[in-house]
Design a protein around this motif. Sequence first.
Motif, PDB file in Angstrom:
ATOM      1  N   ASP A  60      17.838 -53.133  61.734  1.00 36.59           N
ATOM      2  CA  ASP A  60      18.596 -52.761  60.532  1.00 36.59           C
ATOM      3  C   ASP A  60      18.576 -53.909  59.518  1.00 36.59           C
ATOM      4  O   ASP A  60      19.595 -54.204  58.869  1.00 36.59           O
ATOM      5  CB  ASP A  60      20.038 -52.384  60.886  1.00 36.59           C
ATOM      6  CG  ASP A  60      20.097 -51.114  61.733  1.00 36.59           C
ATOM      7  OD1 ASP A  60      19.151 -50.295  61.656  1.00 36.59           O
ATOM      8  OD2 ASP A  60      21.071 -50.951  62.479  1.00 36.59           O
ATOM      9  N   GLY A  61      17.460 -54.561  59.407  1.00 34.26           N
ATOM     10  CA  GLY A  61      17.283 -55.622  58.417  1.00 34.26           C
ATOM     11  C   GLY A  61      17.812 -56.971  58.821  1.00 34.26           C
ATOM     12  O   GLY A  61      17.750 -57.916  58.032  1.00 34.26           O
ATOM     13  N   VAL A  62      18.325 -57.098  60.044  1.00 34.01           N
ATOM     14  CA  VAL A  62      18.888 -58.363  60.518  1.00 34.01           C
ATOM     15  C   VAL A  62      17.980 -58.942  61.594  1.00 34.01           C
ATOM     16  O   VAL A  62      17.544 -58.220  62.503  1.00 34.01           O
ATOM     17  CB  VAL A  62      20.309 -58.133  61.081  1.00 34.01           C
ATOM     18  CG1 VAL A  62      20.847 -59.408  61.704  1.00 34.01           C
ATOM     19  CG2 VAL A  62      21.237 -57.638  59.980  1.00 34.01           C
ATOM     20  N   LEU A  63      17.725 -60.249  61.510  1.00 31.46           N
ATOM     21  CA  LEU A  63      16.854 -60.907  62.483  1.00 31.46           C
ATOM     22  C   LEU A  63      17.538 -60.987  63.837  1.00 31.46           C
ATOM     23  O   LEU A  63      18.633 -61.558  63.952  1.00 31.46           O
ATOM     24  CB  LEU A  63      16.502 -62.313  61.999  1.00 31.46           C
ATOM     25  CG  LEU A  63      15.566 -63.133  62.889  1.00 31.46           C
ATOM     26  CD1 LEU A  63      14.164 -62.539  62.911  1.00 31.46           C
ATOM     27  CD2 LEU A  63      15.522 -64.583  62.427  1.00 31.46           C
ATOM     28  N   VAL A  64      16.910 -60.417  64.847  1.00 29.97           N
ATOM     29  CA  VAL A  64      17.452 -60.489  66.206  1.00 29.97           C
ATOM     30  C   VAL A  64      16.318 -60.827  67.168  1.00 29.97           C
ATOM     31  O   VAL A  64      15.142 -60.622  66.868  1.00 29.97           O
ATOM     32  CB  VAL A  64      18.101 -59.155  66.659  1.00 29.97           C
ATOM     33  CG1 VAL A  64      19.187 -58.709  65.697  1.00 29.97           C
ATOM     34  CG2 VAL A  64      17.058 -58.059  66.826  1.00 29.97           C
TER      35      VAL A  64
END
Lengths: 976, 241
Positions: free
Chosen positions: A54-58
Motif C-alpha cells: 500500500d505504498g509503504v516500504l516493508v
Amino acid sequence: MSRIDITLELNGSTTTMGCEPHESLRSVLRRSGLVSVRFGSGTGETGSAGVLLDGVLVSADVVLAAQAHGHAVTTVESLNVTTGDMHPIQWAFVATGAMQSGFNAPAMVLGALALIERNPDPSEDEIRDMLSGILDRETGYVKPVEAIKRAAAVMRGETPEPFGVEILDAMTDGRNGIPHDPSSPVIDVPRSYPRLVPSRDVPTMNVVGKPEVKVDAVKLAKGNPAFTDDIEIRDMLYAKVLRSPHAHARIISIDDAAARALPGVRAVIHHENIERVKYASGGQSYPNPRPHDQVSFDNKVRHVGDRVAAVAADTIEIAEDAIGLIQVEYEVLPAIFDENLAMVDGAPVIHDEDDTSDITDQQRNIVHKILAERGDVSAAFSKAPKTYEQTFRVHQVQPAPIEPHISIAWLDSDERMVIRTATQVPFHTRRMIAPLLGMPIKDIRVIKPRIGGGFGAKQEMLIEDIAAHLAIATRQPVRLELTREEEFVSSRTRHPHTITFSTAVDHDGTLLAQNMRLIGNTGPYGTHGYTVQTVAGLRGLTSYNAKNKRFDCDVVYTNIPVPGAYRGYGAPQALFALESHMEDIADDLGIDAIEFRRKNWVKVGDELDIAPHLGEQGVAEEELDEYPKVSSNGIEECMAQGQRAIQWHRRDDPGWTAPAERPHIRRGIGFAFCMHGTAIPFLDMGGCSIKINDDGSFNMLVGATDLGTGADTVLGQIAAEVLGVPLDDIKVYSSDTDMTPFDTGAYASSTTYISGTAAMKAAQAVREQIKERAAKMLGIEEPCTIELKDKRAYAPDGNSVSLEDIALDSLHLDEQHQIMGTASFVSPDCPPPFAAQFAEIEVDIDTGQITVTKLVMAVDCGVAINPVTASGQVEGGMIQALGYGHCEEYALDETGKMVNASFGPYKIYRADEMPETEVYLIQTMEDSGPFGAKAIAEIPKDGVAPAIRNALVNATGTRMHAIPFTPERVWAAMNS
Amino acid sequence: MSRTIAYHRPFTLEEAVGLLESEGEAPRVLLGGGTIVNTGAVRQEVIDLQALGLNGINDEGGSVIIGAMATLQAVADDAAVPEAVREAAKAELPSTLRTVSTVGGTVGARSGESRLLATLLAFGGEVSCVGSAGPDQMPLATWLESGSGIITSITVESGGVAATAVTGRTPADVPIVAAVAHSSVDGVSLALTGVATTPVLVDPTSPTEGLTPFADFRGSIEYRLSVAATLSARVLAEVQA
C-alpha cells in the motif's frame, strides 16, 4: 495445512494466486518471478525483500502472503516498463555508483520511490532513516544517499550538476612531508564525490581514470535476474543441513530411517554413505595449503554448526522436517575455544583422526609453526637503549555478505555436473570439488553469476559439495541456500589472534628490531590457517624499516566457528596491534606519533625484506640475491590531505577535546598508517580473451570474479583504453569455467592488477591484429604507425577506417580471420598501496560509549582506473572496518554456541548512524601495474580500529589492547 | 520457532476472542513485526487483527489513545503523540520493520530492551485488552507482569516534559540500558530498560535499588547497574531543569 487463495493489486494488476498459510510474501513474490525481492534473512532486518505494501516500504520476509490479501504490492519490476530505459531513481543509482553488488538496490530504489512520493524534497536524515532498514555491507551508504538526493531533484524538475570527480591540487611534492597548517581550508564538496589528487606522472587517458558507469549497473538497478537464485529449473529439490549442537563430539550413530520415510524426501547423506575424501575448503591455488583436515561429512563434529547430514526434498519445509527426524547419538567431548589454552598439555585434541597429515603438533592442536627472521633480533634487543613489549587481542567477526551462500547443482544433458554458485573462486571450486565427487574436472562446470557480496567468505568451497552430492544421489537439481543463522555459525570468519609486539628503539626513535609473536586461532579446520597468519606477519613487519625482524607464529586448532578468509586477510589484526604499539612507543619516547612513524615507515626504494620469507608458497629459507622494493609511495600526500580533512590540530585544543557544555564527553582524533599488498607475486594469475564483433564492438571473457567491486567495469575500461573505444563497446562476461579463461579468483587485492594486466595484454594482442588489418585497408606499410581512437584506426596521414569496417572486412570479405586475443598474467611484483587513516570520536566518560563522528582515509592506490568505484571500495571498506573495531563480535556461550547469530545482536552499521566519511584518492604512477594501478580493495580494512584506539588515547589517555571498543570494555579500561 | 498452518482474519473482536478460545493449541495473534518466522517443527495457527480497525491514534485531550494495530511508523509520524514516544517508536526498529510492527505487538513481546515500552511506561501507559472475561484495562506495568488477551489500545499522557538517555554500541543500536524520565503535574516517572526481563518503572529517588539485571555479552550486571544510575541521573536532571 490448507492452501489459501489471495488477491493482490500486484504492480498495478489484480492478481490472484495460491499460497500456503506459512508462506511469506517474499516467497510468493519470488515464486511469481519477481526476483528483485531477495533473501537476506528470514527476519527481515537486511531489507533485501523490501517491497511497497500500500505504498509503504516493508520487509516482505516478515509479512505472511495471506496478510497481503486485499492490498497493493509494488516491486521494482513495476518500474521496468521500457527496455533500455529506467526510472529517474534507477538512473541516479547508476550515475552515482550507488551499487556495488546491487543485491539490495531494488529495495533501496523502492524505498526512495515511496519517500519521494511522500516528500519531494527529503532531507539527508530522512533518506538515511528510510535506508535504515536496508543493510548494505558494500557502499557505506554514501553514494545511495547521494543517488536519492539527485533523483528527488530530477523528479522535482530540477537538473542537478553532473556527478563527477573533484580534482584537488597536490599539497606536497609527492616525496616530502609538510607540516600541518591549521589555517588550511577544508575541502567543501559533497561527501560522495571522489576527491582525486592527480599525479603529474600519469598520462592523459580517455577511458581509464574516468568515472565510467558500471557495466552491470542497469540489470542491478532494475532487479533483473542476475544472482544465483534467480533461475528456475524444473524438478528442483531443496536441501537442508543438519548441524551439530555440540562444539566437540564424536558421532556414535546416525539413524536416518524416519527422515527417508518422510514423503517428499529424495536423499539423506552423511558420513556413512558419502565417501571419505580429505580436502581443505579454502579456495586457494594448487596445491591447496595443507593440512587437508576436512571431509564432506565426518564421524566427528568440531564446532557448533558443523555438518552432520543433509537432506534433499521436494520442498524446503519437507527438508526441514526431515532434518528433525534424523536421530544422532553423540559422545560429547571437552571443547576448547581460547587459542592460548588450546596449546596447553592436556587440552582436548581436536584432530585425533589418523588420516590427516601435516599437522605440526597434533596433540597440542598446533597446525602450523611459522618462523621467519631477518638480521639478528636477539642481539639487537640486547644492545638497544629502549625496548617495549605489548600484547593485543583481536576477536572473531564475520564478512556477513547480505546474500548468503547459495548453490544450485544439477547434471546436464551430457551428465556433467553444473554448479551455479555464489563464489569468489569458480576455478578453484571446480578443481577442489572433483575428487570429492569422484568426477574428473572436465565433467564439472562452475558458473558464477552476480554475487551479493563475498568479502572472503566466498573464497571457499563451502556448500557446493553438499548440493552436488545430493544432485548425484537424486539425479535432480538441488538448491542449497544458507539461512542467516547458518551463515553465522557455519560460514567463515576472521581469525582471532593474540599478538605480542616487541620493539627495540634507538634514542632518536629509529627502530632497531621488531619481534611479532602471533598465536592464530584457526578454529576447527585449517582452511586459510597458514596463509592468513603469514599475511599478518607480512603486514605487521613490512610497514616499518627495522634491520632486524622476527615472526614467530603458532596456528592453533580450537572449537570456535570456522575462521577463513575475510577482506584484509590478516592485515587488520596485525595493524591494530602494530599501530597501537607504535603510538604508545612514540608517546613514551616523547616524539610526535606521526614523526616517529615517518622516521621509520618504508619509502620508495626500501626493501620489503621479510616478504619473500612469508607467503602462500611457503617460507623462503635461503637468502635471496634481491628483495622486492617499494616502487611508488604517495603516503606524504595522503598525510597532508588527511590531516587537513580531519583538522588534525584540534586534538591539541582542550576546548575541543573537553567541551565545557558537555562535561561527560571527551573528544579525540587518532591516526593509523596503512600499507597493504597487491596480489600474491608469482602465484595469482588472471586470464582474458577478447574478440571483435561485426559492428566493431568486443566480447571480453574474464575468469575474474566481480563480487560487486566493479571489477568487470575496471577490466572493461582497461581494454577500452587500449582499443580506442568507449566502455560500452566492451561486453564483459565473467565467469564460467567452461567459457572463460582461468583466473585464481577475487581475493588478495589482485583483480585490477593481475586480471587487469591480462586484459591489457589481451587487448594489445587484438590491437595489433586490428592495426595490421587497418594498414592493409588503408594502404599503409607499417602497421605500428596506426593509432586506435574513437572507434577508428588512424593512419599518420589522417586517413582512417572504422573498427566496424575492419571487423566486417576481417569476418566476411577478405582473408577472413577472427580478430581475437588471449592473454594471461602473473606478476613477480606486489606493489603496496599506502594510506593514512584518521578517526574522530566522542567518548562518554561515564558509560564508556564511543561515538565515531568522522573517518577520513587518503589512499595511494596508484592510478584509480575508475575513481567512483575506487572511492566506493574505500567508503564501504572503512565501514566494515569500523564494525570490526567498534561493535561487531561473535559472542559464544560456554558450550561454544553463538548467542548473537542474527543482525542486530550481531551489530553492523546502518545508514542512519553513520559517521561522516571522506575519501581521498592520491594518484601515483605504479609502473608495474596496468596504466599505473595498484590495489585498493583491502587497505580500507586496515586502519580504522587503531585510529579509533589512538583517538581514545588522545581523548582520555586510555590505552585499549583489545577490540571491539564496546561500551563496557571502554568503561572497564577507563576505570582500571 | 513455529510454522503457520492456518491463517485467520476475523472481522470482529468477538470473532477474534472466539478464535483465541478455540479448542486445542491457542492461535497466536499476529501483531506485526519480525517475531513470526515460518520455520521449525511447531505448528501454529495465527490470527491477523488487521480488519478490526484497531490502528487509530486519537488525541483525547490530556491523553492519547494509540490503537494496538498502529504501526510504529504511524506512531512516529503522528503529531498527536508526545514527541518522546514518537522518537522511541522510530528508534525501536529500522524502517522496513517499523512499518509492519505495531504498538500492540511491542507490548505483547515484552522485550526488556524496548525503549518504546520504557517510554510508554514513563508516560503512564494504560493497556486496554479483551479476553474471555470481556474488556479490561490495566497499567502497562501490570500488563507486562501478567496481562493476557487481545490488546486493543494503549493510552498515554500527552503532556509534561520528558528526557531520554541511552547507551549502546552504536547510535542506533538497541540500547544496553535506556532511561526515560517524564515529568508532569502528577510527578516524575522514571523507566529503565536493560535491567530486568521487561522495562521497569523505578523510584526516581533510588533508581537502581532492588534491580537484578541480566548479564549478556553487551553488559555485565555491574555495568548495567552503573549505567542505569548514570543515565537516570542525567534524565532526571534534564526534566527537573
